[in-house]
Design an enzyme around this catalytic site. Structure first.
Site: not given
Ligand code: PEP
Ligand code: MG
Length: 583
Positions: A192, A299, A335, A434, A457-458, A468, A505
């Site tokens: 993040h 977010r 979200r 995710e 990402n998740d 991550r 996303c």
């Molecule tokens: C993701 O997990 O890809 C996502 C877009 O959400 P975040 O990065 O906020 O966890």
């Molecule tokens: Mg995520």
């Protein structure tokens, strides 16, 4: 001169002075022996520090009560009770008399003993009490030491910030105008902090391992957020080379802005929607400058994370309305909060969860706090008359969670109706894919979803069991892993079979090296950091959908990360000779 290699996390080049910001949980606690005659004066110091701490906590309690309600205020009430707990005072005084050491050390030792005992308990209530004890002790010790930490909000000159790790909440308060670059030991491209660095357009290199231990404050640094290279004390030649590269980087970025009003369409006419991810309402003003056709991921949790933000319904409503009004007719996907993991509100969540990324995070937290959740949903509903909003739920792991979230949304609608608040009736509700279980059951989730958005990402983190934000295992978090590609394909196909649009996303959406293969997998929509839109759009406009489909098929045949990567890399090298796209 020394060169370090980390993970390129936010593009751009910064040249400047290092500013070391090393955060320790506790300020260093002095430890010294005292004489018997000093016991009373030490105890007096303790009394004054407690009085100061009580005043602070009382103010926090009143503030929390006003802004967040009784439940949150009660946390501070418990702290007040602890501060004045005579039993705790007795234990301290006995220890002080027996050990004859300064009071800061005595508090630290006793709190450590107590918290260790409580943390070992299987009962979560006891473990939570441990958090309170260490919080309260820390406050009193800080009072005794009059410790005032330097705040990144007070940066007065341009610096390259060097940290071991930076919490998203620290990144939020820093004086962004002065931070020209960020070098961090921990973290990866999808952590993040990296996402925030990109949102702030601050070049960043993460995962530098021990960099912060080797660098001195004020040392000259070149930080290349595009290549992941950091050079300390550069010699003249290297400096000149990077200054030239910096100019080229800016020129190329300006050039690509020329694509802003052109559609993201392949040569053979396959149209993709490109949108922006935002973390703060103010970002909405910038995104159309890069050609965003909407916001694909807002977010919303960052509203809650900024210090001093209460995020009551009114404040949320104003933030959402601002974004919706700014975007006009363009769609905005809000979200619902993804709190937990590394985005913790200390008053509501414990920083001591054993596995925070597998724990009380995102929709799980929202469903456990239905009143907070419905407050957010009402704020979104009320703002919906001012624009084109969609709602999306994070970290759904199965149909039950989705159904429960939707039924709380129905309750929030009903509450709005009762209060006479208008809202749009036809708001689309999407599911973030995710978690592997969501990807596996995408066909079932599609029945209750209006759209999907792949949070890669998740999804990568959970599919490959790779934290991550952990630089030691970051190398394993590969989007080119066959398992990840299969999940993407499966989710997109499940969406299409039910007539839904499939979006992405996660940070992968903004990586031009992956664009062609993602197009080939059949995605309808890409949402990314706004500044990534032009380079991604350029790729989309230079390829044929039919070729991308063939590329995706070939990539899906790959048996390993290396095989998939070389398929994609070769394809890109043929198509775009002279450019260096590393999938
Ligand atoms: C993701 O997990 O890809 C996502 C877009 O959400 P975040 O990065 O906020 O966890
Ligand atoms: Mg995520």
């Amino acid at each position: 001169m020394k060169t370090y290699t980390g993970i390129p996390a936010s593009a751009g080049i910064a040249i400047g002075k290092a500013f070391l910001y090393l955060e320790d949980d506790f300020p260093e606690i002095p430890r010294y022996a005292i004489k018997k005659v000093q016991v009373d004066s030490e105890w007096e110091r303790f009394g004054k520090a407690v009085a100061g701490a009580v005043e602070e906590v009382q103010a926090l309690h009143d503030q929390a009560f006003k802004k967040m309600g009784k439940e949150q205020a009660d946390i501070f009430k418990a702290h007040l009770l602890m501060l004045e707990d005579l039993d705790f005072h007795d234990q301290l005084k006995n220890k002080l008399k027996n050990n004859l050491q300064n009071i800061e050390w005595i508090i630290w030792e006793l709190s450590r003993e107590l918290t260790q005992k409580l943390m070992a308990s299987p009962d979560p209530l006891f473990r939570e009490r441990a958090v309170d004890i260490s919080d309260v002790s820390r406050r009193v010790i800080n009072k005794l030491l009059s410790a005032t930490r330097f705040s990144l909000a007070d940066l007065k000159e341009d610096v390259i910030l060097v940290v071991h790790d930076l919490l998203p909440s620290d990144a939020l308060v820093m004086n962004k105008a002065r931070v020209k670059g960020l070098a961090m030991d921990a973290g990866g491209r999808t952590s993040h902090t990296a996402i925030l660095a990109r949102a702030f357009n601050i070049p960043a290199v993460l995962g530098l391992s021990v960099f912060s231990r080797e660098i001195k404050n004020g040392e000259k640094i070149i930080l290349n957020g595009s290549s992941g290279i950091v050079v300390t004390n550069p010699d003249k030649g290297v400096l000149v080379q990077h200054e030239g590269e910096e100019k080229r980087f800016r020129k190329q970025a300006d050039l690509l802005l020329g694509l802003k009003d052109l559609p993201a369409e392949t040569i053979d006419g396959y149209r993709i929607t490109v949108k922006a991810n935002i973390e703060f309402p103010e970002e909405a003003e910038q995104v159309t400058r890069y050609g965003a056709e909407g916001i694909g991921l807002y977010r919303s949790e960052f509203l809650f994370l900024a210090p001093g933000k209460s995020a009551e319904e009114e404040e949320q409503f104003r933030a959402y309305r601002h974004v919706l009004r700014t975007m006009g007719k363009l769609p905005v996907t809000i979200r619902t909060v993804d709190l937990g993991g590394d985005k913790i509100i200390p008053n509501l969540q414990s920083p001591y969860e054993k596995n925070p990324l597998l724990g009380w995070r995102a929709i799980r937290f929202s469903l456990a706090k239905p009143e907070l959740f419905k407050t957010q949903l009402r704020a979104i509903l009320r703002a919906s008359v001012d624009g084109n909003v969609r709602i999306m739920f994070p970290m759904i792991s199965g149909i039950e969670e989705l159904e429960r979230a939707r039924s709380l949304l129905d309750e929030a609608r009903e509450e709005c109706r009762k209060k006479g608040c208008a809202f749009a009736e036809d708001i689309e509700v999407g599911t973030m894919i995710e978690v592997p279980s969501a990807a596996m059951t995408a066909d079932i989730l599609a029945e209750k979803s209006d759209f999907f958005s792949l949070g890669t990402n998740d999804l990568i983190q959970y599919t490959l069991a790779v934290d991550r934000g952990n630089e030691k295992v970051n190398y394993l978090g590969q989007p080119c892993h066959p398992a990840v590609l299969r999940f993407l394909r499966q989710t997109i196909n499940a969406a299409h079979e039910k007539g839904l649009r499939a979006a992405i996303c996660g940070e992968l959406a903004g990586d031009p090296a992956a664009t062609a293969v993602l197009v080939g997998l059949g995605l309808d929509e890409f949402s990314m950091t706004a500044s990534s839109i032009p380079p991604v759009k350029q790729i989309i406009r230079s390829v044929d959908f039919a070729d991308c489909k063939a590329l995706a098929e070939k990539a899906l045949d790959g048996r390993s990360v290396d095989e998939v990567r070389s398929v994609v890399r070769e394809w890109m090298a043929n198509k775009f000779p002279g450019r260096n796209y590393e999938a």
